[in-house]
Write a protein that holds these residues in place. Structure first.
Motif, short mmCIF file in Angstrom:
data_model
loop_
_atom_site.label_atom_id
_atom_site.label_comp_id
_atom_site.label_asym_id
_atom_site.label_seq_id
_atom_site.Cartn_x
_atom_site.Cartn_y
_atom_site.Cartn_z
N LEU A 1 29.24 40.64 15.79
CA LEU A 1 30.19 40.84 16.88
C LEU A 1 30.95 42.15 16.70
O LEU A 1 31.14 42.91 17.67
N ASP A 2 31.37 42.44 15.47
CA ASP A 2 32.11 43.68 15.20
C ASP A 2 31.24 44.91 15.40
O ASP A 2 31.73 45.96 15.80
N TYR A 3 29.93 44.79 15.11
CA TYR A 3 29.03 45.93 15.31
C TYR A 3 28.98 46.31 16.78
O TYR A 3 28.93 47.48 17.13
N ILE A 4 29.02 45.31 17.64
CA ILE A 4 29.02 45.59 19.08
C ILE A 4 30.34 46.22 19.48
O ILE A 4 30.38 47.28 20.10
N HIS A 5 31.44 45.59 19.09
CA HIS A 5 32.78 46.12 19.40
C HIS A 5 33.79 45.21 18.70
O HIS A 5 33.73 44.00 18.84
N GLU A 6 34.69 45.81 17.95
CA GLU A 6 35.67 45.01 17.21
C GLU A 6 36.61 44.29 18.17
O GLU A 6 37.03 44.83 19.19
N LEU A 7 36.90 43.05 17.80
CA LEU A 7 37.77 42.19 18.60
C LEU A 7 38.99 41.78 17.79
O LEU A 7 38.88 41.61 16.57
N PRO A 8 40.13 41.55 18.46
CA PRO A 8 41.25 40.93 17.76
C PRO A 8 40.79 39.55 17.25
O PRO A 8 39.93 38.91 17.85
N GLU A 9 41.37 39.09 16.16
CA GLU A 9 40.92 37.86 15.51
C GLU A 9 40.89 36.66 16.46
O GLU A 9 39.94 35.87 16.46
N GLN A 10 41.93 36.50 17.27
CA GLN A 10 41.99 35.36 18.19
C GLN A 10 40.84 35.41 19.21
O GLN A 10 40.22 34.39 19.51
N SER A 11 40.53 36.59 19.71
CA SER A 11 39.43 36.74 20.66
C SER A 11 38.09 36.48 19.98
O SER A 11 37.21 35.82 20.56
N LYS A 12 37.95 36.98 18.77
CA LYS A 12 36.71 36.76 18.03
C LYS A 12 36.49 35.27 17.79
O LYS A 12 35.38 34.76 17.95
N LEU A 13 37.55 34.56 17.42
CA LEU A 13 37.45 33.11 17.21
C LEU A 13 37.07 32.39 18.49
O LEU A 13 36.25 31.46 18.47
N ALA A 14 37.63 32.81 19.62
CA ALA A 14 37.29 32.18 20.90
C ALA A 14 35.81 32.38 21.21
O ALA A 14 35.13 31.45 21.66
N LEU A 15 35.31 33.56 20.93
CA LEU A 15 33.89 33.85 21.16
C LEU A 15 33.02 33.04 20.20
O LEU A 15 32.05 32.39 20.60
N GLN A 16 33.41 33.02 18.92
CA GLN A 16 32.63 32.29 17.92
C GLN A 16 32.60 30.78 18.21
O GLN A 16 31.60 30.12 17.90
N ASN A 17 33.65 30.26 18.80
CA ASN A 17 33.69 28.83 19.14
C ASN A 17 32.66 28.46 20.21
O ASN A 17 32.40 27.28 20.44
#
Length: 186
Positions: free
Chosen positions: A7-23
């Motif tokens: 996900l970070d390779y595509i574009h870094e996300l704030p932690e809360q957004s990354k968790l929402a995506l990972q869920n």
């Protein structure tokens, strides 16, 4: 490759957004030879490659390979993703694969809820466009030897992991021509 790194390779996300995506992402696995996406079908999922290798091809008189995907890359039918229409490509697993699966409808919902994820999606689409553009330019303006040299420079591991017939198809040449090129370069 873990999902956070992809996900970070595509574009870094704030932690809360990354968790929402990972869920909204689940892990799945399929054996070598499995057909993950079929041409002329609307694909409702996006896949990120945790482990393994895939190829995209189109069937005409014979199969024409136009893309290889390896760890960290995304498997997507852009026509299905963007226009909800049947895609052009068939995706075959060249190795046993572990994948991350994301339903397109869930991603679209997240785009509407979180601007950071929407920007991540935009960056993803931009990177896919650049990859497509680079492949088109290579096919149009480089000869087969130059395309082969570019492949071994940019993706040397593919030579070890992919059958020569698929590499020849990717380069737009016959396997005999590929053998000739390889012999000339030794």
């Amino acid at each position: 490759m873990n999902i956070s790194n992809i996900l970070d390779y595509i574009h870094e996300l704030p932690e809360q957004s990354k968790l929402a995506l990972q869920n909204n992402i689940s892990e799945i696995a399929f054996p070598k030879g499995h057909i993950l996406l079929r041409a002329n079908k609307i694909e409702s999922n996006i896949y990120l490659i945790k482990k393994g290798l895939v190829r995209a091809f189109i069937e005409r008189d014979n199969e024409v390979t136009f893309w290889f995907g390896k760890e960290g890359e995304t498997i997507i039918s852009m026509k299905s993703y963007v226009e909800d229409q049947p895609g052009y490509e068939t995706i075959e697993l060249l190795e046993d694969c572990e994948l991350y699966e994301l339903k397109t409808e869930n991603l679209r919902k997240l785009f509407n809820e979180d601007v950071h994820i929407a920007n991540w999606g935009r960056k993803f689409a931009e990177k896919e466009l650049i990859k497509t553009e680079e492949r088109l330019i290579s096919k149009q303006f480089k000869n087969a030897s130059e395309r082969y040299l570019e492949l071994i420079k940019d993706h040397p591991e593919l030579i070890q992991r992919v059958q020569l017939g698929h590499i020849a198809s990717y380069l737009g040449i016959t396997q005999v021509s590929l053998s000739r090129i390889r012999a000339e370069l030794k």
